[in-house]
Design a protein around this motif. Structure first.
Motif, mmCIF file in Angstrom:
data_model
loop_
_atom_site.group_PDB
_atom_site.id
_atom_site.type_symbol
_atom_site.label_atom_id
_atom_site.label_comp_id
_atom_site.label_asym_id
_atom_site.label_seq_id
_atom_site.Cartn_x
_atom_site.Cartn_y
_atom_site.Cartn_z
ATOM 1 N N SER A 22 0.855 -1.241 -0.022
ATOM 2 C CA SER A 22 0.156 -0.139 -0.111
ATOM 3 C C SER A 22 0.852 1.414 0.073
ATOM 4 O O SER A 22 0.524 2.139 -0.879
ATOM 5 C CB SER A 22 -0.784 -0.026 1.265
ATOM 6 O OG SER A 22 -0.308 -0.074 2.509
ATOM 7 N N ARG A 23 1.840 0.965 0.571
ATOM 8 C CA ARG A 23 2.883 2.238 0.818
ATOM 9 C C ARG A 23 3.489 2.584 -0.481
ATOM 10 O O ARG A 23 3.503 4.007 -1.197
ATOM 11 C CB ARG A 23 3.871 2.229 1.956
ATOM 12 C CG ARG A 23 4.902 3.457 1.864
ATOM 13 C CD ARG A 23 5.971 3.079 2.769
ATOM 14 N NE ARG A 23 7.121 1.983 2.446
ATOM 15 C CZ ARG A 23 7.329 1.212 3.091
ATOM 16 N NH1 ARG A 23 6.790 1.017 4.618
ATOM 17 N NH2 ARG A 23 8.012 0.159 2.693
ATOM 18 N N THR A 24 3.761 1.501 -1.325
ATOM 19 C CA THR A 24 4.297 1.718 -2.504
ATOM 20 C C THR A 24 3.441 2.309 -3.684
ATOM 21 O O THR A 24 3.592 3.062 -4.409
ATOM 22 C CB THR A 24 5.010 0.161 -3.136
ATOM 23 O OG1 THR A 24 5.832 -0.195 -2.430
ATOM 24 C CG2 THR A 24 5.402 0.591 -4.496
ATOM 25 N N LEU A 25 2.211 1.778 -3.483
ATOM 26 C CA LEU A 25 1.109 2.269 -4.344
ATOM 27 C C LEU A 25 0.812 3.538 -4.420
ATOM 28 O O LEU A 25 0.687 4.383 -5.206
ATOM 29 C CB LEU A 25 -0.144 1.436 -4.258
ATOM 30 C CG LEU A 25 -0.014 -0.148 -4.754
ATOM 31 C CD1 LEU A 25 -1.383 -0.850 -4.553
ATOM 32 C CD2 LEU A 25 0.330 -0.091 -6.354
ATOM 33 N N LYS A 26 0.712 4.098 -2.710
ATOM 34 C CA LYS A 26 0.311 5.591 -2.590
ATOM 35 C C LYS A 26 1.156 6.505 -3.244
ATOM 36 O O LYS A 26 0.846 7.492 -3.422
ATOM 37 C CB LYS A 26 -0.202 5.434 -1.277
ATOM 38 C CG LYS A 26 1.025 5.831 -0.259
ATOM 39 C CD LYS A 26 0.526 6.084 1.024
ATOM 40 C CE LYS A 26 1.667 6.306 1.925
ATOM 41 N NZ LYS A 26 1.128 6.532 3.449
ATOM 42 N N HIS A 27 2.393 6.008 -3.538
ATOM 43 C CA HIS A 27 3.474 6.811 -4.239
ATOM 44 C C HIS A 27 3.738 6.801 -5.721
ATOM 45 O O HIS A 27 4.162 7.794 -6.206
ATOM 46 C CB HIS A 27 4.643 6.569 -3.358
ATOM 47 C CG HIS A 27 4.710 7.250 -1.926
ATOM 48 N ND1 HIS A 27 4.551 8.365 -1.396
ATOM 49 C CD2 HIS A 27 4.969 6.411 -0.666
ATOM 50 C CE1 HIS A 27 4.582 8.410 -0.142
ATOM 51 N NE2 HIS A 27 4.860 7.267 0.350
ATOM 52 N N LYS A 28 3.107 5.768 -6.024
ATOM 53 C CA LYS A 28 3.166 5.555 -7.457
ATOM 54 C C LYS A 28 2.225 5.592 -8.438
ATOM 55 O O LYS A 28 2.453 5.568 -9.531
ATOM 56 C CB LYS A 28 4.122 4.073 -7.755
ATOM 57 C CG LYS A 28 5.624 4.282 -6.980
ATOM 58 C CD LYS A 28 6.388 3.376 -7.453
ATOM 59 C CE LYS A 28 7.789 3.396 -6.873
ATOM 60 N NZ LYS A 28 8.837 2.499 -7.376
ATOM 61 N N ILE A 29 1.043 5.563 -7.921
ATOM 62 C CA ILE A 29 -0.139 5.703 -8.838
ATOM 63 C C ILE A 29 -0.910 6.810 -8.737
ATOM 64 O O ILE A 29 -0.811 7.801 -7.861
ATOM 65 C CB ILE A 29 -1.222 4.528 -8.619
ATOM 66 C CG1 ILE A 29 -1.664 4.763 -7.308
ATOM 67 C CG2 ILE A 29 -0.525 3.249 -8.777
ATOM 68 C CD1 ILE A 29 -2.981 3.535 -6.974
ATOM 69 N N SER A 30 -1.612 7.420 -9.799
ATOM 70 C CA SER A 30 -2.150 8.605 -9.929
ATOM 71 C C SER A 30 -3.923 8.312 -9.769
ATOM 72 O O SER A 30 -4.456 9.327 -9.899
ATOM 73 C CB SER A 30 -1.975 9.365 -11.136
ATOM 74 O OG SER A 30 -2.368 8.537 -12.076
ATOM 75 N N ILE A 31 -4.276 7.065 -9.899
ATOM 76 C CA ILE A 31 -5.671 7.010 -9.732
ATOM 77 C C ILE A 31 -6.028 6.564 -8.243
ATOM 78 O O ILE A 31 -4.961 6.494 -7.218
ATOM 79 C CB ILE A 31 -6.066 5.639 -10.509
ATOM 80 C CG1 ILE A 31 -5.481 4.500 -10.072
ATOM 81 C CG2 ILE A 31 -5.927 5.970 -11.856
ATOM 82 C CD1 ILE A 31 -5.920 3.263 -10.623
ATOM 83 N N PRO A 32 -7.328 6.815 -7.532
ATOM 84 C CA PRO A 32 -7.474 6.794 -6.496
ATOM 85 C C PRO A 32 -7.156 5.318 -5.800
ATOM 86 O O PRO A 32 -7.578 4.310 -6.295
ATOM 87 C CB PRO A 32 -9.248 7.071 -6.359
ATOM 88 C CG PRO A 32 -9.221 7.631 -7.468
ATOM 89 C CD PRO A 32 -8.602 7.468 -8.487
ATOM 90 N N LEU A 33 -6.787 5.311 -4.497
ATOM 91 C CA LEU A 33 -6.475 3.998 -3.987
ATOM 92 C C LEU A 33 -7.387 4.079 -2.559
ATOM 93 O O LEU A 33 -7.160 4.882 -1.870
ATOM 94 C CB LEU A 33 -5.052 4.262 -3.488
ATOM 95 C CG LEU A 33 -4.592 3.010 -2.769
ATOM 96 C CD1 LEU A 33 -4.437 1.560 -3.376
ATOM 97 C CD2 LEU A 33 -2.875 3.233 -2.498
ATOM 98 N N LEU A 34 -8.195 2.977 -2.640
ATOM 99 C CA LEU A 34 -8.827 2.706 -1.259
ATOM 100 C C LEU A 34 -8.233 1.582 -0.742
ATOM 101 O O LEU A 34 -8.001 0.467 -1.118
ATOM 102 C CB LEU A 34 -10.266 2.316 -1.658
ATOM 103 C CG LEU A 34 -11.185 1.745 -0.578
ATOM 104 C CD1 LEU A 34 -11.575 2.912 0.311
ATOM 105 C CD2 LEU A 34 -12.560 1.077 -1.311
#
Length: 136
Positions: free
Chosen positions: A118-130
């Motif tokens: 989750s930490r990696t995704l929140k820094h590397k994606i531009s779409i919403p992350l739930l």
């Protein structure tokens, strides 16, 4: 208004899956969205990969059948490799509106020791992350 059309749900085939699936079910119904269940097989040998993949297919098919009972359009995807890398590749390859996943709730020190998808995704994606944390 349809906010989400394509929802990617990262599934790890554990007890926390129900938390995110219940929530995504509501979102999918409200938005008439298609749900994509993604599981990453993280193995060290071909035999382990085969066994984990077979187990994941059974679990993911069960999840799909359950969501279809609520008239949700759903399919599953299984990839092999490092979870962070494979999830990012799947997001890049397709036009998702939302990525959803349950967290394991390791906390700060657990994340430092074990890493955090989750930490990696929140820094590397531009779409919403739930991200949903299961209740203890």
């Amino acid at each position: 208004m349809q906010v989400y059309k394509k929802i990617l749900v990262a599934i790890d085939c554990s007890s926390v899956d129900s938390v995110i699936l219940d929530h995504v079910l509501s979102l999918a119904i409200q938005n008439r969205a298609k749900v994509y269940l993604l599981h990453i097989v993280h193995s060290h040998t071909l035999d382990q990969d085969r066994a984990l993949r077979m187990s994941a297919e059974i679990t993911l098919q069960m999840y799909c059948d359950s969501l279809r009972k609520s008239e949700i359009e759903v399919e599953y995807i299984i990839r092999s490799g490092e979870p962070e890398t494979e999830i990012l590749l799947e997001i890049k390859a397709n036009d998702y509106d939302l990525v959803a996943m349950a967290t394991h709730g390791h906390g700060f020190f657990g994340d430092l020791l074990f890493g955090s998808v989750s930490r990696t995704l929140k820094h590397k994606i531009s779409i919403p992350l739930l991200l949903l944390k299961p209740k203890p």
